[in-house]
Motif scaffolding. Sequence first.
Motif, PDB file in Angstrom:
ATOM      1  N   PHE A   1      32.389  -7.862  45.162  1.00  0.00           N
ATOM      2  CA  PHE A   1      32.951  -7.689  43.814  1.00  0.00           C
ATOM      3  C   PHE A   1      33.508  -6.271  43.677  1.00  0.00           C
ATOM      4  O   PHE A   1      34.616  -6.058  43.181  1.00  0.00           O
ATOM      5  CB  PHE A   1      31.887  -7.890  42.733  1.00  0.00           C
ATOM      6  N   ASP A   2      32.699  -5.302  44.098  1.00  0.00           N
ATOM      7  CA  ASP A   2      33.076  -3.897  44.011  1.00  0.00           C
ATOM      8  C   ASP A   2      34.351  -3.644  44.812  1.00  0.00           C
ATOM      9  O   ASP A   2      35.267  -2.947  44.356  1.00  0.00           O
ATOM     10  CB  ASP A   2      31.919  -3.048  44.551  1.00  0.00           C
ATOM     11  N   LEU A   3      34.420  -4.224  45.994  1.00  0.00           N
ATOM     12  CA  LEU A   3      35.585  -4.045  46.860  1.00  0.00           C
ATOM     13  C   LEU A   3      36.848  -4.602  46.205  1.00  0.00           C
ATOM     14  O   LEU A   3      37.891  -3.936  46.160  1.00  0.00           O
ATOM     15  CB  LEU A   3      35.354  -4.729  48.197  1.00  0.00           C
ATOM     16  N   ALA A   4      36.770  -5.839  45.704  1.00  0.00           N
ATOM     17  CA  ALA A   4      37.951  -6.469  45.116  1.00  0.00           C
ATOM     18  C   ALA A   4      38.458  -5.695  43.906  1.00  0.00           C
ATOM     19  O   ALA A   4      39.671  -5.632  43.667  1.00  0.00           O
ATOM     20  CB  ALA A   4      37.629  -7.912  44.721  1.00  0.00           C
TER      21      ALA A   4
ATOM     22  N   ALA B   1      24.327 -16.514  45.777  1.00  0.00           N
ATOM     23  CA  ALA B   1      23.163 -15.866  45.162  1.00  0.00           C
ATOM     24  C   ALA B   1      23.433 -14.383  44.926  1.00  0.00           C
ATOM     25  O   ALA B   1      22.667 -13.517  45.359  1.00  0.00           O
ATOM     26  CB  ALA B   1      21.931 -16.055  46.047  1.00  0.00           C
ATOM     27  N   PRO B   2      24.535 -14.040  44.227  1.00  0.00           N
ATOM     28  CA  PRO B   2      24.958 -12.642  44.167  1.00  0.00           C
ATOM     29  C   PRO B   2      24.201 -11.815  43.143  1.00  0.00           C
ATOM     30  O   PRO B   2      23.868 -12.271  42.059  1.00  0.00           O
ATOM     31  CB  PRO B   2      26.426 -12.763  43.750  1.00  0.00           C
ATOM     32  N   THR B   3      23.946 -10.565  43.512  1.00  0.00           N
ATOM     33  CA  THR B   3      23.595  -9.566  42.507  1.00  0.00           C
ATOM     34  C   THR B   3      24.915  -9.077  41.918  1.00  0.00           C
ATOM     35  O   THR B   3      25.984  -9.474  42.357  1.00  0.00           O
ATOM     36  CB  THR B   3      22.823  -8.400  43.145  1.00  0.00           C
ATOM     37  N   GLY B   4      24.817  -8.203  40.904  1.00  0.00           N
ATOM     38  CA  GLY B   4      26.068  -7.654  40.407  1.00  0.00           C
ATOM     39  C   GLY B   4      26.185  -7.442  38.916  1.00  0.00           C
ATOM     40  O   GLY B   4      27.251  -7.090  38.434  1.00  0.00           O
TER      41      GLY B   4
ATOM     42  N   THR C   1      28.552  -1.947  37.869  1.00  0.00           N
ATOM     43  CA  THR C   1      29.365  -3.106  38.226  1.00  0.00           C
ATOM     44  C   THR C   1      30.078  -3.688  37.017  1.00  0.00           C
ATOM     45  O   THR C   1      31.222  -4.150  37.120  1.00  0.00           O
ATOM     46  CB  THR C   1      28.491  -4.195  38.873  1.00  0.00           C
ATOM     47  N   GLY C   2      29.392  -3.682  35.869  1.00  0.00           N
ATOM     48  CA  GLY C   2      29.917  -4.340  34.679  1.00  0.00           C
ATOM     49  C   GLY C   2      31.368  -4.015  34.365  1.00  0.00           C
ATOM     50  O   GLY C   2      32.202  -4.914  34.210  1.00  0.00           O
ATOM     51  N   PRO C   3      31.739  -2.717  34.264  1.00  0.00           N
ATOM     52  CA  PRO C   3      33.130  -2.387  33.956  1.00  0.00           C
ATOM     53  C   PRO C   3      34.117  -2.813  35.035  1.00  0.00           C
ATOM     54  O   PRO C   3      35.312  -2.961  34.766  1.00  0.00           O
ATOM     55  CB  PRO C   3      33.099  -0.854  33.826  1.00  0.00           C
ATOM     56  N   LEU C   4      33.628  -3.003  36.279  1.00  0.00           N
ATOM     57  CA  LEU C   4      34.528  -3.356  37.379  1.00  0.00           C
ATOM     58  C   LEU C   4      34.848  -4.846  37.422  1.00  0.00           C
ATOM     59  O   LEU C   4      35.936  -5.240  37.858  1.00  0.00           O
ATOM     60  CB  LEU C   4      33.906  -2.950  38.722  1.00  0.00           C
ATOM     61  N   LEU C   5      33.913  -5.679  36.992  1.00  0.00           N
ATOM     62  CA  LEU C   5      34.057  -7.129  37.190  1.00  0.00           C
ATOM     63  C   LEU C   5      35.335  -7.708  36.582  1.00  0.00           C
ATOM     64  O   LEU C   5      35.969  -8.575  37.199  1.00  0.00           O
ATOM     65  CB  LEU C   5      32.825  -7.857  36.654  1.00  0.00           C
TER      66      LEU C   5
ATOM     67  N   ASP D   1      25.899 -17.380  35.692  1.00  0.00           N
ATOM     68  CA  ASP D   1      26.752 -17.758  34.566  1.00  0.00           C
ATOM     69  C   ASP D   1      27.379 -16.527  33.912  1.00  0.00           C
ATOM     70  O   ASP D   1      28.548 -16.550  33.505  1.00  0.00           O
ATOM     71  CB  ASP D   1      25.950 -18.551  33.533  1.00  0.00           C
ATOM     72  N   ALA D   2      26.594 -15.451  33.795  1.00  0.00           N
ATOM     73  CA  ALA D   2      27.109 -14.223  33.195  1.00  0.00           C
ATOM     74  C   ALA D   2      28.232 -13.639  34.048  1.00  0.00           C
ATOM     75  O   ALA D   2      29.252 -13.165  33.526  1.00  0.00           O
ATOM     76  CB  ALA D   2      25.988 -13.201  33.030  1.00  0.00           C
ATOM     77  N   LEU D   3      28.065 -13.650  35.364  1.00  0.00           N
ATOM     78  CA  LEU D   3      29.126 -13.189  36.258  1.00  0.00           C
ATOM     79  C   LEU D   3      30.381 -14.027  36.084  1.00  0.00           C
ATOM     80  O   LEU D   3      31.501 -13.505  36.056  1.00  0.00           O
ATOM     81  CB  LEU D   3      28.652 -13.253  37.708  1.00  0.00           C
ATOM     82  N   CYS D   4      30.188 -15.330  35.958  1.00  0.00           N
ATOM     83  CA  CYS D   4      31.324 -16.242  35.825  1.00  0.00           C
ATOM     84  C   CYS D   4      32.119 -15.960  34.554  1.00  0.00           C
ATOM     85  O   CYS D   4      33.348 -16.035  34.546  1.00  0.00           O
ATOM     86  CB  CYS D   4      30.833 -17.687  35.837  1.00  0.00           C
ATOM     87  N   ARG D   5      31.430 -15.595  33.482  1.00  0.00           N
ATOM     88  CA  ARG D   5      32.118 -15.324  32.219  1.00  0.00           C
ATOM     89  C   ARG D   5      32.950 -14.050  32.272  1.00  0.00           C
ATOM     90  O   ARG D   5      33.953 -13.921  31.567  1.00  0.00           O
ATOM     91  CB  ARG D   5      31.102 -15.222  31.072  1.00  0.00           C
ATOM     92  N   VAL D   6      32.542 -13.103  33.112  1.00  0.00           N
ATOM     93  CA  VAL D   6      33.198 -11.790  33.136  1.00  0.00           C
ATOM     94  C   VAL D   6      34.316 -11.726  34.166  1.00  0.00           C
ATOM     95  O   VAL D   6      35.345 -11.079  33.944  1.00  0.00           O
ATOM     96  CB  VAL D   6      32.158 -10.680  33.403  1.00  0.00           C
ATOM     97  N   ILE D   7      34.137 -12.386  35.312  1.00  0.00           N
ATOM     98  CA  ILE D   7      35.141 -12.330  36.375  1.00  0.00           C
ATOM     99  C   ILE D   7      36.249 -13.333  36.048  1.00  0.00           C
ATOM    100  O   ILE D   7      35.991 -14.535  35.908  1.00  0.00           O
ATOM    101  CB  ILE D   7      34.525 -12.657  37.742  1.00  0.00           C
ATOM    102  N   PRO D   8      37.489 -12.871  35.920  1.00  0.00           N
ATOM    103  CA  PRO D   8      38.579 -13.797  35.570  1.00  0.00           C
ATOM    104  C   PRO D   8      38.719 -14.925  36.589  1.00  0.00           C
ATOM    105  O   PRO D   8      38.696 -14.695  37.799  1.00  0.00           O
ATOM    106  CB  PRO D   8      39.822 -12.885  35.589  1.00  0.00           C
ATOM    107  N   HIS D   9      38.805 -16.126  36.100  1.00  0.00           N
ATOM    108  CA  HIS D   9      39.087 -17.309  36.922  1.00  0.00           C
ATOM    109  C   HIS D   9      37.966 -17.662  37.907  1.00  0.00           C
ATOM    110  O   HIS D   9      38.198 -18.427  38.847  1.00  0.00           O
ATOM    111  CB  HIS D   9      40.411 -17.151  37.687  1.00  0.00           C
ATOM    112  N   ALA D  10      36.777 -17.107  37.723  1.00  0.00           N
ATOM    113  CA  ALA D  10      35.657 -17.469  38.605  1.00  0.00           C
ATOM    114  C   ALA D  10      35.148 -18.857  38.261  1.00  0.00           C
ATOM    115  O   ALA D  10      35.238 -19.311  37.118  1.00  0.00           O
ATOM    116  CB  ALA D  10      34.525 -16.451  38.467  1.00  0.00           C
ATOM    117  N   ILE D  11      34.610 -19.535  39.272  1.00  0.00           N
ATOM    118  CA  ILE D  11      33.985 -20.835  39.064  1.00  0.00           C
ATOM    119  C   ILE D  11      32.611 -20.827  39.728  1.00  0.00           C
ATOM    120  O   ILE D  11      32.356 -20.048  40.646  1.00  0.00           O
ATOM    121  CB  ILE D  11      34.845 -21.986  39.627  1.00  0.00           C
ATOM    122  N   VAL D  12      31.729 -21.697  39.245  1.00  0.00           N
ATOM    123  CA  VAL D  12      30.366 -21.793  39.764  1.00  0.00           C
ATOM    124  C   VAL D  12      30.148 -23.164  40.370  1.00  0.00           C
ATOM    125  O   VAL D  12      30.594 -24.175  39.825  1.00  0.00           O
ATOM    126  CB  VAL D  12      29.323 -21.563  38.649  1.00  0.00           C
TER     127      VAL D  12
END
Length: 239
Positions: free
Chosen positions: A96-99, A113-116, A169-173, A197-208
């Motif tokens: 996530f950080d890299l992208a 199973a990501p942290t972030g 990480t939050g501001p980067l996602l 689910d929280a990651l999915c809501r913040v990252i544009p176009h992410a799916i679970v």
Amino acid sequence: MEGLRTRAWVRGAGPPLVLVPGLGCASWMYVRVCRELARTRTVYAYDPPGHGFSQGRPGYPRTIEDLTDHLAAWLEASGLRGAPLLGHSLGGEVIFDLAARFPGSTTALIACAPTGIPENPHVSRQLLRLARDLPRERPQLLLPGVAAYLRSGPALMYRLAENQSHHQTGPLLPHVRVPTLLLDGTRDPVIQAWTVDALCRVIPHAIVAEIPGGTHAVTDTFPKAVARYTLDFLQAVEH
């Protein structure tokens, strides 16, 4: 990279896919999922500095950003800039950080199973969650896992685990602008479903996608399912 010998275990043929391991983990812990992925991809199971077969140095890596910077440089030097990345656990946070920080370094992310997100608990609580998870994993993963953790060492693992609570990480996602698949094992006590689910809501176009019965080491317990979701996702986003 960074004056350190960096190794990646390579298997298969076809378009490249880089696997980024979790905290203290090593390429040899991902043999089962690499075998499945290598049916249609060339899989590079990358060892970060101080992990697996890659060199580290005293006090380095110290932060998540160190891991990200090293991965970005290694992708460039290896001719793999733009390759899709599959990250497990802390490896998910790194990709996530890299992208977000290195646009163009990858074209797609698969995070198992990501942290972030800032809910990452203190190290002691993380260890308790891992202790709950251990009986759910395959016994055959124990020896490779212990070998990997001994190779990385407690000092490196503690530094990086402690840094998670400070890693912003939050501001980067929201700046992750590539297609992203989040894989969630339903029996994983380390990464809660609401975290994914929280990651999915913040990252544009992410799916679970959920993997029923999947543990934290879902790449090992359900390698066929992880590979199927990964390959189907990449086929969809690359064509």
